[in-house]
Design a protein around this motif. Structure first.
Motif, PDB file in Angstrom:
ATOM      1  N   ARG A  58      -0.871 -24.244 -63.589  1.00  0.00           N
ATOM      2  CA  ARG A  58      -2.171 -23.948 -63.931  1.00  0.00           C
ATOM      3  C   ARG A  58      -1.530 -25.141 -64.905  1.00  0.00           C
ATOM      4  O   ARG A  58      -2.868 -26.010 -65.320  1.00  0.00           O
ATOM      5  CB  ARG A  58      -2.313 -23.048 -64.610  1.00  0.00           C
ATOM      6  N   PHE A 219     -10.313 -21.793 -64.611  1.00  0.00           N
ATOM      7  CA  PHE A 219      -9.385 -22.954 -64.925  1.00  0.00           C
ATOM      8  C   PHE A 219      -9.825 -24.151 -64.767  1.00  0.00           C
ATOM      9  O   PHE A 219      -9.361 -24.720 -65.731  1.00  0.00           O
ATOM     10  CB  PHE A 219      -8.464 -22.344 -63.412  1.00  0.00           C
ATOM     11  N   THR A 230      -9.764 -30.410 -60.359  1.00  0.00           N
ATOM     12  CA  THR A 230      -8.355 -29.403 -60.255  1.00  0.00           C
ATOM     13  C   THR A 230      -9.243 -28.383 -59.230  1.00  0.00           C
ATOM     14  O   THR A 230      -8.333 -26.804 -59.064  1.00  0.00           O
ATOM     15  CB  THR A 230      -8.966 -28.263 -61.902  1.00  0.00           C
ATOM     16  N   ASN A 234      -7.296 -26.273 -56.477  1.00  0.00           N
ATOM     17  CA  ASN A 234      -7.447 -24.720 -56.121  1.00  0.00           C
ATOM     18  C   ASN A 234      -8.118 -24.550 -54.700  1.00  0.00           C
ATOM     19  O   ASN A 234      -7.156 -23.868 -54.648  1.00  0.00           O
ATOM     20  CB  ASN A 234      -8.086 -23.994 -57.373  1.00  0.00           C
TER      21      ASN A 234
END
Length: 412
Positions: A58, A219, A230, A234
């Protein structure tokens, strides 16, 4: 047809099966009595590794607009999700670590990082699947309600899509597992009402919403202007986890040698025969320490089905003793490389897209579908079993299968 008489199929006498059951009981007793601090350290280290990978992934994805960071963060997050699902979530919710009395690592409190609600999974998997393993008509994992994986499942026109359903299930495996509790087979047969389905879907929807918010909203938002990168990271990490989990599960349940059973067999089952069904209905794949860990030790699917609530880190040790019992009772121990087991699985899925009339072999003697009657289909194949009075050697299922293969070669 599937196996109806497991004693006859396994080529074991009643005394043999009772003795085998006692030996499995002894293995369970020995492991339970020897559980201790080394096992506790193992699971705590596994949790630490998983959380480090997840947090690290992350963090790296805050720079996800940079290709190296995107690749590294995605890989770390994918690995973290695999470990969480396989070695942690699956095994913790089986109660493998309940003996530690640690509320954080307990089957009653663990909620895993996937779209399937733990409360539903513990019923459909722990109770239904592990109780009725590979019993056609009772175990919903036989085809997951959409795949035809044995000739005991009546062919329908929509089975032509078997390979496509297989691809979609692997790609979206977490959603397939989540929907598993809906029990589509029962819905099709009218055995489950739409009200019950709606209730299940409501619980699933809440869990899906939480997972989607975490991976595709919270996130990505924290990564600021890089949020688009991102999100793709993911999504990719979830696909990595889905494909790996799917492959491990399918390689443990659908290669040749992972037999299917009838309800009639279950009606006369005791604990010793339950053990025998778990062993004959499961398959392993060969793996080193790292692959064992990444598979949640489900490379030892046979051992897991025999002892689903014993610590996963002990399966390698248990496997040595299970192999010894297979040698002693002349039983097969189904294993092979991961690639070999998957290719057999995919061949079965692709082949059974077709009706039985278009297939070779018979419904009693095919690689993916067998019954005790397979030993009557070839002339010259012995059907007796037990201790040979002349040689003093046991003639069990492993020998009977070898003789059957040899007879087919001679005929061919």
């Amino acid at each position: 047809m599937a196996i109806t008489d497991i004693d006859r199929y396994a080529h074991l006498t009643e005394a043999d099966i009772e003795a085998l059951g006692r030996e499995f009981d002894a293995i369970r007793r020995d492991i339970e009595e020897s559980r201790g601090e080394p096992d506790a350290r193992y699971i705590r280290r596994a949790i630490a590794v998983q959380r480090t990978l997840a947090a690290g992934g992350r963090a790296v994805l805050f720079a996800s607009n940079k290709k190296p960071a995107w690749i590294a963060g995605t890989a770390m997050l994918g690995l973290a999700k695999i470990i969480e699902n396989m070695e942690l979530g699956h095994n913790v919710m089986h109660g493998q670590w309940d003996w530690m009395n640690d509320p954080e690592i307990h089957s009653s409190s663990w909620e895993w990082d996937t779209t399937c609600p733990s409360v539903q999974w513990k019923h459909s998997h722990n109770f239904i699947h592990h109780k009725y393993t590979n019993i056609v008509g009772l175990d919903d994992d036989v085809g997951y309600g959409i795949l035809r994986v044995t000739r005991d499942q009546r062919w329908e026109w929509w089975n032509l899509g078997n390979p496509i359903y297989n691809f979609l299930l692997g790609t979206f495996f977490e959603y397939g597992v989540a929907l598993h509790h809906v029990e589509t087979e029962k819905v099709r047969k009218g055995q489950k009402s739409m009200r019950e389905v709606a209730k299940d879907l409501k619980i699933i929807g809440r869990k899906v919403g939480k997972q989607a918010a975490k991976d595709y909203l919270i996130f990505p938002a924290l990564s600021g202007p890089n949020w688009k990168y991102t999100i793709t990271a993911n999504i990719t990490a979830n696909f990595i986890r889905n494909y790996w989990t799917y492959a491990v599960i399918f390689c443990g349940h659908f290669p040749d040698g992972a037999e299917k059973f009838t309800k009639a067999e279950y009606d006369n089952e005791d604990q010793a025969r339950w053990y025998l069904r778990q062993m004959l209905g499961s398959a392993n794949f060969r793996a080193g320490p790292l692959m064992r860990f990444m598979s949640g030790n489900l490379s030892h699917q046979i051992e897991h089905h025999l002892f689903p609530d014993l610590p996963s880190n002990r399966y390698e040790e248990i496997g040595v003793r299970v192999r010894e019992l297979c040698d002693k009772y002349d039983l097969p121990y189904t294993t092979g490389s991961l690639a070999h087991q998957y290719l057999q699985t995919f061949r079965t899925i692709a082949k059974l897209a077709l009706p039985n009339a278009m297939l070779s072999a018979t419904t009693d003697d095919a690689p993916e579908t067998a019954s005790e009657l397979r030993f009557n289909v070839r002339e010259g194949v012995q059907t007796t079993f037990g201790i040979d009075p002349e040689t003093g050697r046991r003639r069990g299922l492993r020998t009977a299968l070898r003789e059957l293969r040899d007879s087919k070669v001679k005929v061919a």
